[in-house]
Design an enzyme around this catalytic site. Structure first.
Site: not given
Ligand code: UD1
Length: 417
Positions: A22-23, A117, A122-123, A126, A305, A397
């Site tokens: 999925k990811n 979710c 989850r900002p 970045l 996950d 999902r």
């Molecule tokens: C992806 C996965 C999700 C998994 C996660 C961590 C997909 C579709 N989803 O989610 O299943 O749980 O990786 O392995 O691939 N963060 C910031 N600023 C940003 C982006 C992220 O602070 O701009 C923080 C998030 O709030 C979180 C952490 O970084 O605390 C990890 O997020 P991120 O690695 O971006 O996860 P996703 O890509 O959302």
């Protein structure tokens, strides 16, 4: 309201095939927007999130066609709008991954703030910081992000945290940018490598995916391709925990064992026997379950996950287990639900402390997010009596045919309307 009814099931046995990741497929589908020619993608999992991403591509002007049972043909020769609608973006956080491709292809992208979710704030700071570095003007207004750039220019970008989504969005934005982009402290997840392989198969120039430094040399255009998505390591890991938790013996097929090393290590430490083959893993439950200390980390660390599924499993452990969640700040929502089933657990800050040897009993619980839902199924399989899980759309999902797959191993589980 649809429910899943699970009853205690022991000794699950048999073979199970894991679907495409999925990811991986979500960013890969977003990346089809980079190419004007057709992309054929195989081993697509039959998931709600994939359907949402396909609808989003169609809204943007791409033609998406199903080929056979699990392949898709996408052709994005004509992007008709660079505005991604709220209705779809709000359903799934990963839909924000169309921002990078739209920005680099159309020089203008308007995308609503993502949903998905509810596992923390989850900002997307970045992602946005990276787009700015590449030369775009980024404004956040009334719930959407509007980015414009006459052209994107390659730069060095340091990510404060190795965010999976930000790394993917920036790889895609940099693919058609002018010059070279270097992403430092990039996420190293296998799904990043799969995305880079997909883009390179279209003529992109990305090296270093799977390491902390990724170099992307911008190219003018991409060409058609055909790609098979990597197996879903989280689906595989979930079924491995099912086997270990139910006293089972299961052969998991279509896996890349190297992607699952932290999960394999923790299952072995718990007393289960894990045999690794080229593309299969056999897992046999141990006689007892030893307590574990688990800390979630970016890849190659233990995946966030998989944390909830291990919590259900560790209810059987002898002694105290500790689960420390370092990726998301609000990822213990399943604790409340599992407590209703008798789990003896206390949350202190980012750690959950499980007393162990807490026999679970069936209860009415709700899936609070995707992996929490899978964990409740595992809890239901080991609990005495009947467990009723609501809000099952979360589970759909990320897990295709989960009921059928578990039934094929002998689980007592069914959907009920
Ligand atoms: C992806 C996965 C999700 C998994 C996660 C961590 C997909 C579709 N989803 O989610 O299943 O749980 O990786 O392995 O691939 N963060 C910031 N600023 C940003 C982006 C992220 O602070 O701009 C923080 C998030 O709030 C979180 C952490 O970084 O605390 C990890 O997020 P991120 O690695 O971006 O996860 P996703 O890509 O959302």
């Amino acid at each position: 309201m649809e429910k899943i009814i699970v009853k205690k099931s022991t000794g699950l046995k048999g073979n199970i095939r894991v679907d495409g990741s999925k990811n991986s497929i979500l960013p890969i589908l977003a990346a089809t927007l980079l190419c004007k020619e057709e992309c054929i993608i195989h081993d697509i999992p039959d998931l709600q999130d994939v359907k949402i991403m396909c609808r989003l591509l169609e809204e943007l002007g791409a033609k998406v066609e199903k080929l056979g049972t699990d392949s898709l043909k996408v052709r994005a020769d004509n992007i008709k709008t660079c505005e991604a609608p709220y209705e779809l973006i709000s359903k799934m956080r990963a839909s924000f991954l169309v921002m990078g491709p739209l920005l680099t292809r159309c020089h203008d992208a308007k995308v609503y703030m993502p949903g998905g979710c509810a596992i923390g704030a989850r900002p997307i700071d970045l992602h946005l910081k990276g787009f700015k570095y590449l030369g775009s003007d980024v404004k956040s207004e009334s719930g959407y992000v509007h980015a414009t750039a006459e052209k994107l220019i390659g730069r060095d970008i340091y990510l404060d945290f190795p965010s999976v989504g930000a790394t993917e969005n920036l790889i895609m934005a940099a693919t058609l940018a002018e010059g070279e982009t270097v992403i430092e402290n990039a996420a190293e997840e296998p799904e990043i490598v799969d995305l880079a392989n997909f883009i390179n198969s279209m003529g992109g120039n990305i090296i270093g995916a799977g390491t902390k430094t990724i170099r992307i040399k911008g190219v003018e255009k991409l060409h058609k391709t055909e790609h098979t998505v990597i197996p879903d390591r989280i689906e595989a890991g979930t079924y491995m925990v099912v086997a270990a938790a139910t006293g089972g013996d299961v052969m998991i097929e279509n896996v890349v064992p190297s992607h699952l090393q932290p999960v394999i290590a923790k299952l072995r430490e718990s007393g289960a026997a894990v045999e690794e083959y080229d593309d299969k893993i056999r897992i046999k439950a141990g006689d007892t379950v030893k307590a574990l200390d688990i800390k979630t980390l970016p890849y190659p660390g233990f995946p966030t996950d998989m944390q909830a599924q291990f919590m259900a499993f560790l209810s059987k452990a002898e002694g105290t287990s500790i689960i420390n969640e370092t990726i998301f700040e609000n990822r213990f929502m399943h604790v409340n639900e599992m407590s209703k089933m008798g789990l003896s657990v206390k949350v202190e800050g980012s750690s959950a402390i499980l007393k162990g040897s807490s026999p679970l009993s069936g209860a009415k619980v709700k899936a609070t997010d995707l992996r929490a839902g899978a964990a409740l199924i595992i809890a239901g399989l080991i609990a005495e009596g009947e467990t009723e899980i609501t809000e099952v759309y979360h589970i759909k999902r990320g897990y295709s045919n989960i009921i059928e797959k578990l039934k094929s191993l002998g689980a007592n589980i069914r959907y009920e309307k």
